[in-house]
Structures are given as C-alpha cells and as structure tokens.
Design a protein around this motif. Sequence first.
Motif, PDB file in Angstrom:
ATOM      1  N   LYS A  92       2.161   1.671  -3.622  1.00  0.00           N
ATOM      2  CA  LYS A  92       1.104   2.213  -4.476  1.00  0.00           C
ATOM      3  C   LYS A  92       0.851   3.690  -4.160  1.00  0.00           C
ATOM      4  N   GLU A  93       0.970   4.038  -2.886  1.00  0.00           N
ATOM      5  CA  GLU A  93       0.746   5.423  -2.464  1.00  0.00           C
ATOM      6  C   GLU A  93       1.758   6.388  -3.091  1.00  0.00           C
ATOM      7  N   ASP A 133       0.823  -1.207   0.000  1.00  0.00           N
ATOM      8  CA  ASP A 133       0.000   0.000   0.000  1.00  0.00           C
ATOM      9  C   ASP A 133       0.862   1.264   0.000  1.00  0.00           C
TER      10      ASP A 133
END
Length: 277
Positions: free
Chosen positions: A191-192, A188
């Motif tokens: 992806k951030e 995550d």
Amino acid sequence: MYDFTACIVTYNTKQEELKKIICCFQKIELRFKLWISDNSEKDELRKFVEEFLDDRIEYIFNNSNGGFGAGHNVVIKRLGSEDTKSEFHLMVNADVFFEENTIEKIVEYMRENKNIGQIGPKIYGTDGKVTKSCRLLPSPVNLIFRRFLPLKSVVKKLDYDYEMKWYDYKEIIDVPILSGCFIFVRTDVLKEIGGFDKRYFMYMEDYDLCRRVGKKYRTVFYPEAEIIHEHGKASYKSRKMMLLHVNSAIKYFNKWGWFFDKERKEKNRECMKKYKK
C-alpha cells in the motif's frame, strides 16, 4: 484480520489450470482471502469459481483487459478496509501450484524477519529443474539489445551475471529482483508503494514493483519454500509477446535510466560482492 490475502489475475485461463491452484489454497490452514481478478472478455469463470462454495474465494469480472498490473491493482485498492485487512498479500500466477505448508513457511519466516518487504520461493519447472528466477537489476543490453545480437557466445556472457547463474539457489540471500510469478509482500509495504505502475500493460511491472520495494526494504530469496511454475518465457515463443516485452522494457528504462543508473550499479555490485563465489 487475515493472515494474508491473495490475488490471481486471469485472462482466458483454462478452468483445469485454475482449479489446480485453487485446490492448493484450500489446503492452507491460515486465515486468508483469495480474489480471482478476471481480465477476460466474458465472465465465463464466474460460475466455475462459485462452484467451489468457499467464502474465502471471490470472483471479480473486470470487463476489460487492462493488463497484469491493472488486474492486481483492482484488488490492491480494496486492501486495508475493515473487512480486508491482512498482514501479507500474495500475487500469484494461475499456472503455479505448491504443496501443503508452503505459505505457512513463508509467513513464519516473514514474521521472524520484520525488515523483509518481499520474499520469493525456490521455483521448479515441470521438468523438475530449478528455475533461475533471481536477477540483478537489468541494463538495456540485458533486456533489449541482446535479442538482436547474432553471437550466442556474447549473449551467454551477458546473461551470466544478470541471471545470477553463479548462484546455486541453496542459501537465503537478498536479491535485487525476484520472480513475478509469485509475489509475496507485506500488505502495508504494498500500500505504501502504491501497487503496480499502470504504465506497464504486460512485462516489467514485476521488476518495477520489486525495485520500489527494495528501495526501503529487503527483497529476499527463500529456498526453504518451493513452488512449481508450469509455463515461462512466453515472450521467447511468440513475436507478439516479444514486442510487448520490448515495449515494456523501453518504458522501464525511460523511468529508471538507460545507461546512467547509479542505483542499478550499486545494487548489482553489492549483490555480487556479497554472494558471487
């Protein structure tokens, strides 16, 4: 959902080298998915990879060499869909290998420490010596001008702090820059921040990514996990690679600042104050 996903970017990589690291993955007991992202001119590795008959391994032929970061971004874009969800993502060089339970140790420690965005293991060369893989955030002197300084004593002094030669590689520490041969991050978080910056073809993309992770999360050196990296410092062995390195360094400093980089000064000062003995 996978415990972790992983990607190896290849470019005219020898089959024996790739076989060694794939065998390391096949011994992992966690649930994972591994992509071989091939930047080569011909998809000669396809048949070789398919011979492993392992549904955990997938081959991608990119049909062009867009660079190290671009090869990884092909896979990063796939992460997060229903069939590719994972807790962590590993980007690892083909010339790395590791013993059983290495990845399991890293996953366990990351799960215990939720504020860590990226983690790096202790790295050994094939000679058995520990690789000085941790770095402070670099200045232009560290990456560009040092190459043209004739006095070795001056270069040695410049490298001492930047390469953290005062650190013994025995304790767990927060560090500004981790080695790019083994990049283990929370999916995550990856992806951030948007994966690799595509302005870099080769070199400095790992520094840039680690720095972006470190803006919001901890970047930690974890010596309890160990790997072996067979190659290294190719830019010192080839004029072509050296020029690529310098070109990427220029792009890095154009982005982050040459001599006026407040974040660099603060991060480096904090690291040395906390750990330099």
